[in-house]
Design an enzyme around this catalytic site. Structure first.
Site, PDB file in Angstrom:
ATOM      1  N   SER A   3       0.812  -1.217   0.000  1.00  0.00           N
ATOM      2  CA  SER A   3       0.000   0.000   0.000  1.00  0.00           C
ATOM      3  C   SER A   3       0.846   1.268   0.000  1.00  0.00           C
ATOM      4  O   SER A   3       0.432   2.297  -0.540  1.00  0.00           O
ATOM      5  CB  SER A   3      -0.957   0.002   1.194  1.00  0.00           C
ATOM      6  OG  SER A   3      -0.248  -0.198   2.395  1.00  0.00           O
ATOM      7  N   HIS A  13       1.255   5.135   4.642  1.00  0.00           N
ATOM      8  CA  HIS A  13       0.562   5.644   3.463  1.00  0.00           C
ATOM      9  C   HIS A  13       0.967   7.083   3.154  1.00  0.00           C
ATOM     10  O   HIS A  13       1.203   7.446   1.997  1.00  0.00           O
ATOM     11  CB  HIS A  13      -0.949   5.569   3.678  1.00  0.00           C
ATOM     12  CG  HIS A  13      -1.481   4.170   3.680  1.00  0.00           C
ATOM     13  ND1 HIS A  13      -2.755   3.851   4.083  1.00  0.00           N
ATOM     14  CD2 HIS A  13      -0.891   2.992   3.334  1.00  0.00           C
ATOM     15  CE1 HIS A  13      -2.945   2.543   3.975  1.00  0.00           C
ATOM     16  NE2 HIS A  13      -1.818   2.012   3.531  1.00  0.00           N
TER      17      HIS A  13
END
Length: 334
Positions: free
Chosen positions: A258, A310
Site C-alpha cells: 500500500s 501511506h
C-alpha cells in the site's frame, strides 16, 4: 483487516460522494440521489440494529443500488459505441429493475431508436472486454511484473505458512523497527513491500495498482514507473522507521504494497500538477485528490492501517511526480 468495517466505510462514503456530485435539484441525477439516500438509510438502520453485520448489509445495498447500475450504464454506453445496440438495449432494460429512473428510460429509448435505424453489429465484429483488459496489461509491462511478483511472494507465504505464523512472516522480511535499527537489517525496507497479511490485503492493493498504474505507466514509461513504485515504497518504509525513531509513532510490524500504491497516487498528483497542460489534467487531478481524501478518511477510521506508511509513500511519490518527464507520445495525443 475487518471486512465488515470496509463495507461499512464504502456504504457510507460512496453515497455521500454521489450526493455531493448530484446536489443540484431535478435533472438526470434525481434517481442517483434517491438511491444514495436509500443506501444511507439502510446502512444507518442496520448499524443501529445489527452493528456487527451492518457493513455487509449496507455494502449489499450499495452494490445493488449504486455499483451495479453505474457499471451497467457504463457498459451499455460502451456497447452502443461499438454498434452493439441490441446488447445495449437489453442491458439497459435489465438495469431498470435496479435503477428505475428517467435517465435509464431515456437511454433505453435512445438505444431502441439506434437499433431500429442501424441494426446491431454482431458480437464477433467488435472488441470484447477481455481483449481490452489484456491490452491494458500488455501496454503496462511494469504493472504486470509487479502484480506477478506480489502474487508469487504471496504463494511463498502460503507455502511457508506465514499467514498463520507471525514469526514466519517476520523471517520472510516484515518491516520491524528493532531489526532495522538494532541489527542493521535494512533489506526489510524492501522485502516488506511485497508481503501481505492475507488474501484480502493482497487483492485490495493489486486492484488499486491495476486501476491506477497502467495510465501512469503509459504517460511516463515502464522504467520510470517501476522506479517510482519502488522508491515510493522505500520512502514509505524508511519514513515509518524514521518516525518511530523520532517517537512520533509506536513501533509496529508492517507489511504490504500500500505504501508503493499510495506512492503511485502521489506521483499522479505531482505529475498532473506540473504538467497541467496535458488533456484533462485538471479533472484527473481532482479525481486523485478525492482518492487521497477517501484514503485518509479510511486510515483514520481503521486502527489496523498504518496511516504514517501511506502518507510517507504519498509524499515520496508526489516528489517524484514533480520531476518525472512524460513520454513525448503522451503529450502529442489527447
Amino acid at each position: 483487516m475487518d471486512l465488515n468495517h470496509i463495507f461499512l466505510f464504502v456504504a457510507v462514503i460512496s453515497p455521500l460522494l454521489v450526493l455531493a456530485r448530484a446536489w443540484r435539484p431535478g435533472g438526470i441525477f434525481r434517481g442517483w440521489r434517491v438511491a444514495a439516500i436509500i443506501v444511507l438509510v439502510i446502512t444507518g438502520v442496520s448499524w443501529l440494529l445489527k452493528p456487527a453485520s451492518s457493513g455487509y448489509i449496507g455494502g449489499s445495498a450499495w452494490f445493488v443500488l449504486l455499483f451495479l447500475p453505474a457499471v451497467g450504464l457504463r457498459k451499455a454506453s460502451l456497447l452502443a459505441a461499438q454498434g452493439r445496440y441490441e446488447s445495449a438495449r437489453r442491458l439497459t432494460a435489465a438495469l431498470q429493475f435496479l435503477h428505475p429512473t428517467a435517465q435509464l428510460r431515456d437511454q433505453l429509448r435512445l438505444f431502441q431508436t439506434l437499433e431500429a435505424r442501424h441494426g446491431s453489429v454482431r458480437e464477433t465484429e467488435s472488441d470484447v472486454p477481455q481483449q481490452d483488459r489484456q491490452r491494458r496489461l500488455r501496454s503496462a509491462p511494469a504493472v504486470l511484473i509487479l502484480i506477478l511478483l506480489n502474487v508469487a511472494v504471496f504463494l511463498l507465504e502460503l507455502w511457508r505458512g506465514a499467514l498463520a505464523k507471525p514469526i514466519t512472516l517476520h523471517r520472510l522480511g516484515a518491516l520491524d523497527y528493532f531489526a532495522v535499527i538494532n541489527n542493521g537489517e535494512f533489506w526489510r525496507l524492501f522485502t516488506a513491500l511485497f508481503l501481505h497479511y492475507n488474501l484480502l490485503h493482497l487483492v485490495f492493493n493489486l486492484f488499486a495498482l491495476y486501476v491506477l498504474g497502467p495510465p501512469l505507466e503509459k504517460m511516463i514509461g515502464s522504467l520510470r514507473f517501476g522506479f517510482c513504485y519502488l522508491i515510493s515504497g522505500l520512502g514509505s518504509t524508511a519514513g515509518v522507521v524514521a518516525l518511530t525513531l523520532l517517537r512520533v509513532i509506536q513501533p509496529a510490524e508492517l507489511v504490504g504494497a500500500s505504501g508503493s500504491v499510495m506512492g503511485i497516487v502521489g506521483a499522479w498528483a505531482g505529475f498532473l500538477l506540473r504538467h497541467r497542460h496535458i488533456w484533462q489534467a485538471r479533472q484527473r487531478l481532482l479525481n486523485i485528490l478525492m482518492i487521497i481524501v477517501i484514503q485518509i478518511a479510511f486510515d483514520i477510521s481503521t486502527p489496523q492501517v498504518s496511516t504514517s506508511a501511506h502518507l510517507c509513500g504519498l509524499v515520496s511519490g508526489f516528489i517524484l511526480g514533480l520531476v518525472l518527464a512524460p513520454r513525448r507520445i503522451s503529450l502529442a495525443t489527447p
